[in-house]
Scaffold this active site. Structure first.
Site, PDB file in Angstrom:
ATOM      1  N   LYS A   1      63.226  25.232  42.596  1.00  0.00           N
ATOM      2  CA  LYS A   1      63.856  24.710  41.627  1.00  0.00           C
ATOM      3  C   LYS A   1      62.770  24.377  40.191  1.00  0.00           C
ATOM      4  O   LYS A   1      61.760  24.599  40.476  1.00  0.00           O
ATOM      5  CB  LYS A   1      64.515  23.339  41.947  1.00  0.00           C
ATOM      6  CG  LYS A   1      65.460  23.392  43.005  1.00  0.00           C
ATOM      7  CD  LYS A   1      66.713  24.165  42.317  1.00  0.00           C
ATOM      8  CE  LYS A   1      67.928  24.713  43.060  1.00  0.00           C
ATOM      9  NZ  LYS A   1      68.163  24.222  44.376  1.00  0.00           N
TER      10      LYS A   1
HETATM   11  C1  LIG Z   1      69.320  24.041  45.623  1.00  0.00           C
HETATM   12  C2  LIG Z   1      70.919  23.592  45.496  1.00  0.00           C
HETATM   13  C3  LIG Z   1      71.269  22.288  46.151  1.00  0.00           C
HETATM   14  C4  LIG Z   1      70.617  21.809  47.040  1.00  0.00           C
HETATM   15  O1  LIG Z   1      69.395  21.347  46.965  1.00  0.00           O
HETATM   16  P1  LIG Z   1      68.394  20.627  48.189  1.00  0.00           P
HETATM   17  O2  LIG Z   1      67.460  20.007  47.450  1.00  0.00           O
HETATM   18  O3  LIG Z   1      67.967  22.087  48.620  1.00  0.00           O
HETATM   19  O4  LIG Z   1      69.086  19.938  48.864  1.00  0.00           O
HETATM   20  C5  LIG Z   1      72.654  21.965  45.745  1.00  0.00           C
HETATM   21  N1  LIG Z   1      73.282  22.249  44.902  1.00  0.00           N
HETATM   22  C6  LIG Z   1      72.859  23.634  44.283  1.00  0.00           C
HETATM   23  C7  LIG Z   1      73.583  24.341  42.975  1.00  0.00           C
HETATM   24  C8  LIG Z   1      71.599  24.145  44.385  1.00  0.00           C
HETATM   25  O5  LIG Z   1      71.186  25.348  43.987  1.00  0.00           O
END
Ligand SMILES: *Cc1c(COP(=O)(O)O)cnc(C)c1O
Length: 390
Positions: A184
């Site tokens: 991210k």
């Molecule tokens: C990455 C992601 C998540 C989950 O995030 P985590 O921190 O891994 O739980 C949820 N929604 C979307 C759209 C994502 O891309």
């Protein structure tokens, strides 16, 4: 062609992050403590959020959001098929029913009209995902939610640093979940932040740590610091100070990282936008795009190969790519449980068949960016459909 493989998304971790983690290790405080509190405060300051709760994932934030809003069996939650499974799995976790509606053809975000049409007396909430970092039509969704008395929950996993009409995502009082997963825009390895009004987050904080409430106990006893009460069967979703150490320094670097993302996006857009086989991403005028993903869409009529073959050609040129996302209704659990067919959501399904995500990370060098562009244009020149001269 480059001789090393370019990963789809590499984090940018510098000496500052490493030093801060070492300092946290040496401090003797490893789990939630001074650094998680500081990270929450800094996050509020950076994005104008009313309050923030650091967690071990965005998924945890979405799960807790549903619990805080008392959503459970018998309730329906409207959301998008164009998302990662976590956004929808949490609805199943609380025993509620996910109701999928199709997305807008350009942004691939929830279509407000489709949301309104899907509302029933059982609908309790909408989970909106800011796909790829482009905010949903927040005003339209907010007014629909207000009109029908629904809760709006934002899955802002892609939207750190995004804004709608000048207001940062997360600055509202509704619950909003951010992700600091390794790929991210800001990472703590694994981690998340839930934002919203102080009142909602007070309850969320209890859910995030076993349902433990120290104040509830102290109301009834003269008790010492050891005393606590369990007011809910809560979860173990707290962030550690080691993760927060990363987050504190990633936040300091965040504006520079976002600027680099925008430069790469601009380079991609100007390289691809005038070629018939490619549809480059759009950004509406009233939003700030966080550019989590660069989703290139192929016009299949203009190519002699399909998306899967295009990805194989990219891999053969040492360029990592990905696909965001296999729509929720195509995964076997959801397909079988709700009897979905691929074209139940034709926009999401059609976009899925023709999309790939190109490498996009502030850790990329100018040469990396040039290599991606060369690979895409080389594939185009080999596989563009030739038209007979008129
Ligand atoms: C990455 C992601 C998540 C989950 O995030 P985590 O921190 O891994 O739980 C949820 N929604 C979307 C759209 C994502 O891309």
């Amino acid at each position: 062609m480059r001789d090393t493989f370019l990963s789809f998304s590499l984090p940018l971790i510098g000496a500052e992050e490493i030093d801060e983690v070492v300092a946290a290790l040496k401090s003797g405080w490893l789990t939630s403590g001074p650094r998680t509190r500081q990270f929450e405060q800094d996050f509020c300051q950076a994005f104008g959020t009313p309050a923030a709760l650091s967690l071990n994932s965005c998924t945890a934030g979405l799960h807790i959001a549903l619990k805080v809003l008392n959503i459970g069996p018998g309730d329906e939650v409207i959301t998008t098929p164009m998302t990662f499974a976590a956004s929808v799995n949490v609805i199943e976790h609380v025993g509620a029913t996910p109701v999928l509606v199709d997305v807008e053809p350009d942004t691939l975000n929830l279509q407000p009209d489709a949301v309104e049409q899907a509302i029933t007396p059982k609908t309790k909430a909408v989970i909106a995902v800011h796909y790829a970092g482009h905010p949903v039509e927040l005003h339209a969704l907010r007014s629909i939610c207000d009109q029908y008395g629904l809760h709006l929950i934002e899955d802002a996993a892609h939207a750190i640093g995004a804004a709608f009409d000048g207001q940062p995502i997360g600055a509202g009082s509704n619950l909003t979940a951010f992700s600091f997963y390794a790929t991210k825009n800001l990472t703590t390895g694994e981690g998340g932040m839930l934002t919203g009004s102080a009142e909602l987050l007070e309850r969320a904080r209890i859910f995030s740590l076993h349902g433990m409430n120290r104040e509830a106990w102290s109301r009834y006893s003269a008790g010492g610091k050891w005393a606590y009460d369990i007011v809910e069967p809560g979860f173990k979703y707290n962030m550690t100070d080691l993760q927060a150490a990363l987050g504190l320094q990633q936040l300091r670097r965040f504006d520079r990282m976002q600027a680099r993302r925008r430069d790469i996006v601009q380079a991609y857009n100007s390289a691809f936008r005038n070629h018939a086989p490619f549809l480059t991403p759009t950004t509406r005028d009233h939003v700030t795009n966080a550019w989590h993903l660069y989703v290139l869409r192929l016009r299949s009529s203009e190519l002699t190969i399909n998306r899967n073959q295009f990805i194989e050609e990219m891999t053969a040129r040492n360029i990592g790519t990905s696909v965001h996302f296999i729509p929720i209704h195509m995964h076997s659990y959801y397909r079988d449980k709700y009897n979905y067919h691929p074209d139940d959501f034709p926009v999401a399904h059609g976009a899925f068949q023709n999309m790939l995500s190109l490498p996009l990370s502030p850790s990329m060098s100018d040469q990396d960016v040039a290599d991606v562009i060369d690979a895409v244009l080389d594939i185009r020149s080999k596989f563009a459909r030739r038209r007979a001269a008129a």
